[in-house]
Design a protein around this motif. Structure first.
Motif, mmCIF file in Angstrom:
data_model
loop_
_atom_site.group_PDB
_atom_site.id
_atom_site.type_symbol
_atom_site.label_atom_id
_atom_site.label_comp_id
_atom_site.label_asym_id
_atom_site.label_seq_id
_atom_site.Cartn_x
_atom_site.Cartn_y
_atom_site.Cartn_z
ATOM 1 N N GLU A 177 0.812 -1.210 0.000
ATOM 2 C CA GLU A 177 0.000 0.000 0.000
ATOM 3 C C GLU A 177 0.848 1.264 0.000
ATOM 4 N N THR A 178 2.030 1.201 -0.592
ATOM 5 C CA THR A 178 2.874 2.381 -0.727
ATOM 6 C C THR A 178 2.357 3.250 -1.874
ATOM 7 N N LEU A 179 2.176 4.544 -1.627
ATOM 8 C CA LEU A 179 1.725 5.467 -2.663
ATOM 9 C C LEU A 179 2.912 5.843 -3.552
ATOM 10 N N ILE A 180 2.715 5.806 -4.868
ATOM 11 C CA ILE A 180 3.755 6.184 -5.826
ATOM 12 C C ILE A 180 3.496 7.613 -6.269
ATOM 13 N N LEU A 181 4.489 8.480 -6.060
ATOM 14 C CA LEU A 181 4.354 9.903 -6.352
ATOM 15 C C LEU A 181 5.120 10.283 -7.615
ATOM 16 N N SER A 182 4.820 11.482 -8.123
ATOM 17 C CA SER A 182 5.488 11.977 -9.326
ATOM 18 C C SER A 182 5.635 13.488 -9.265
ATOM 19 N N LEU A 183 6.826 13.970 -9.613
ATOM 20 C CA LEU A 183 7.059 15.382 -9.869
ATOM 21 C C LEU A 183 6.969 15.664 -11.360
ATOM 22 N N GLN A 184 7.310 14.661 -12.150
ATOM 23 C CA GLN A 184 7.315 14.814 -13.603
ATOM 24 C C GLN A 184 5.924 15.161 -14.133
ATOM 25 N N ALA A 185 4.883 14.549 -13.557
ATOM 26 C CA ALA A 185 3.521 14.811 -14.026
ATOM 27 C C ALA A 185 3.136 16.273 -13.822
ATOM 28 N N ILE A 186 3.518 16.840 -12.677
ATOM 29 C CA ILE A 186 3.220 18.243 -12.413
ATOM 30 C C ILE A 186 4.024 19.137 -13.347
ATOM 31 N N GLN A 187 5.301 18.806 -13.551
ATOM 32 C CA GLN A 187 6.142 19.602 -14.439
ATOM 33 C C GLN A 187 5.646 19.545 -15.882
ATOM 34 N N GLN A 188 5.106 18.413 -16.289
ATOM 35 C CA GLN A 188 4.570 18.302 -17.635
ATOM 36 C C GLN A 188 3.382 19.231 -17.840
ATOM 37 N N GLU A 189 2.492 19.288 -16.857
ATOM 38 C CA GLU A 189 1.348 20.185 -16.965
ATOM 39 C C GLU A 189 1.807 21.639 -17.101
ATOM 40 N N LEU A 190 2.800 22.031 -16.313
ATOM 41 C CA LEU A 190 3.309 23.400 -16.392
ATOM 42 C C LEU A 190 3.990 23.646 -17.727
ATOM 43 N N ALA A 191 4.720 22.651 -18.253
ATOM 44 C CA ALA A 191 5.420 22.811 -19.532
ATOM 45 C C ALA A 191 4.427 22.964 -20.690
ATOM 46 N N TRP A 192 3.355 22.172 -20.682
ATOM 47 C CA TRP A 192 2.340 22.304 -21.734
ATOM 48 C C TRP A 192 1.677 23.673 -21.673
ATOM 49 N N GLU A 193 1.403 24.139 -20.471
ATOM 50 C CA GLU A 193 0.808 25.467 -20.326
ATOM 51 C C GLU A 193 1.751 26.545 -20.851
ATOM 52 N N ARG A 194 3.042 26.390 -20.587
ATOM 53 C CA ARG A 194 4.029 27.358 -21.069
ATOM 54 C C ARG A 194 4.104 27.341 -22.601
ATOM 55 N N CYS A 195 4.048 26.182 -23.204
ATOM 56 C CA CYS A 195 4.080 26.081 -24.671
ATOM 57 C C CYS A 195 2.842 26.710 -25.291
ATOM 58 N N ARG A 196 1.686 26.496 -24.676
ATOM 59 C CA ARG A 196 0.473 27.133 -25.194
ATOM 60 C C ARG A 196 0.580 28.652 -25.124
ATOM 61 N N GLN A 197 1.188 29.155 -24.070
ATOM 62 C CA GLN A 197 1.362 30.596 -23.929
ATOM 63 C C GLN A 197 2.317 31.134 -24.992
ATOM 64 N N LEU A 198 3.418 30.436 -25.228
ATOM 65 C CA LEU A 198 4.384 30.874 -26.241
ATOM 66 C C LEU A 198 3.777 30.836 -27.636
ATOM 67 N N GLN A 199 2.923 29.840 -27.895
ATOM 68 C CA GLN A 199 2.264 29.771 -29.191
ATOM 69 C C GLN A 199 1.293 30.938 -29.366
ATOM 70 N N ALA A 200 0.546 31.258 -28.319
ATOM 71 C CA ALA A 200 -0.404 32.359 -28.401
ATOM 72 C C ALA A 200 0.304 33.692 -28.618
#
Length: 425
Positions: A177-200
């Motif tokens: 019952e160990t929970l598996i965590l991720s920092l990469q998933a959060i960073q990916q969301e921020l990176a996609w948001e940044r790319c959308r901003q740069l495209q706009a």
């Protein structure tokens, strides 16, 4: 007694049949009215009785003390439910902000995948890091979920004991019952948001080429892998030649749901080239040598310095004048924005013919001065060409001065075809 025995013995008795001899006497049974005592329960009956008692006890607790043993208040639960967005079409659960620790601790069913929680790193290993999330459950951050980039250990991503950070729950180990965590998933969301901003904003970004195939190259932009088709590369080259280089790029398609990130080097080059005027001097680096000339990198733009534009003197072997990695100043002769081609010259920057071969340092020092002279000559040539056109169009009201400067026709000079004569006052 003896007389009784004699009397009985003298009574006649019928003979016993064989059937009566074989049938045993029936055992004595008490009347039904005398049945009493208890009987043993079966295993299934005992289990049902135990469950009935537990149900009765739970029902009594719910009636008398419904909040007994609950570590959070109804207001906390309502707040957590309001912060949860449930998509009924696909059944996904998205929690935009962390659930209170008390709810995470006391109610494990609330902690689902994609939940963002805050935790503290208390131990690191070669495979990842253990995170304290103030819960009875153990939490672990694997190495491959610690960063968007490929790293050898979590310390390379700045993950050390004592670090407080937000993590996303992505899985659970069923064995312990160990929970598996991720920092990469959060960073990916921020990176996609940044790319959308740069495209706009139509901004030019820089990407490093990390791979390629027959159709194009893969570039790393904002931590995400994007694809640059060869049709969107400004220069004709192969993936092997671009590997490891940084390219200016613009965003063509940013689709997080489909995981599509399409980039264009040609569009970025067009914007950069728009700022390059003919006759301007720029600093460049020799990238490669060919029999017909040298390719010069001028701030991400690949320009060609043709062998005929190196010097006024004939250059038999380019390698005797230039070498890959050399830094030099070049003049922009022309550029094709559609095809992404730029023509360069050092020949126009020579103070005297042949200096690029004999004294390239002098050409570097005098480049801006020679470029100014070249631009003045171009301006005069253009003015003369316009003046020749105006000779056939006198109605324009413009004339060319003796210095070669185009200006308005003087008011005190009547035009030849006006038909008016000066009057004496």
């Amino acid at each position: 007694m003896a007389s009784l025995a004699q009397h009985v013995a003298g009574l006649p008795c019928p003979p016993l049949s064989s059937a009566s001899r074989r049938r045993p006497a029936a055992p004595w049974r008490p009347p039904s009215a005398l049945v009493c005592g208890t009987y043993a329960l079966t295993k299934e009956e005992r289990e049902r009785e135990r469950m009935r008692q537990q149900f009765d006890e739970a029902s009594e607790r719910c009636r008398t003390a419904p909040m007994e043993g609950v570590a959070f208040s109804p207001e906390d639960l309502d707040s957590a439910v309001e912060s949860t967005d449930i998509d009924t079409e696909i059944g996904s659960l998205v929690i935009p902000r962390p659930i209170p620790y008390s709810i995470v601790t006391a109610c494990s069913f609330v902690v689902k995948y994609c939940t963002v929680i805050k935790g503290t790193v208390f131990m690191t290993t070669s495979n990842g890091a253990y995170i304290d999330i103030q819960s009875k459950s153990t939490a672990f951050l694997p190495l491959d979920e610690a960063c968007l980039l490929d790293i050898d250990n979590v310390e390379d991503a700045g993950i050390r004991p004592g670090l407080v950070e937000e993590f996303m729950i992505i899985d659970e180990n069923p064995s312990d019952e160990t929970l598996i965590l991720s920092l990469q998933a959060i960073q990916q969301e921020l990176a996609w948001e940044r790319c959308r901003q740069l495209q706009a904003e139509d901004v030019v970004a820089t990407g490093k080429v990390i791979g390629g195939n027959k159709g194009g190259v893969v570039a790393l932009v904002e931590g995400l892998k994007g694809f640059v088709p060869f049709s969107q590369v400004s220069s004709k080259t192969t993936a092997e030649e671009l590997l490891g280089k940084e390219l200016p790029l613009k965003f063509v398609e940013v689709d997080e749901e489909q995981g599509r990130l399409v980039l264009s080097n040609r569009k970025a080059m067009a914007d950069s080239q728009a700022q390059l005027g003919i006759g301007s001097v720029v600093l460049g680096t020799v990238e490669s040598l060919k029999p017909y000339g040298a390719f010069i990198d001028i701030g991400g733009i690949n320009g060609l310095l043709h062998v005929s534009q190196i010097s006024h003197d004939r250059v038999a072997d380019i390698s005797t004048v230039l070498q890959p990695g050399d830094t030099l100043k070049v003049m922009i002769l022309s550029h094709d924005r559609e095809r992404g081609r730029v023509s360069l010259s050092t020949k126009k920057l020579e103070p005297t013919p042949g200096d690029m071969i004999r004294n390239p340092k002098l050409v570097f020092e005098k480049a801006d001065e020679m470029a100014q002279i070249f631009r003045q000559r171009i301006a005069q040539a253009e003015a003369m060409a316009r003046a020749d056109m105006l000779r056939f169009q006198p109605e324009s009201g413009l004339t060319l001065s003796s210095e070669g400067i185009l200006g308005p026709l003087s008011s005190d000079s009547p035009s030849e075809d006006s038909g008016e004569e000066p009057t004496d006052e």
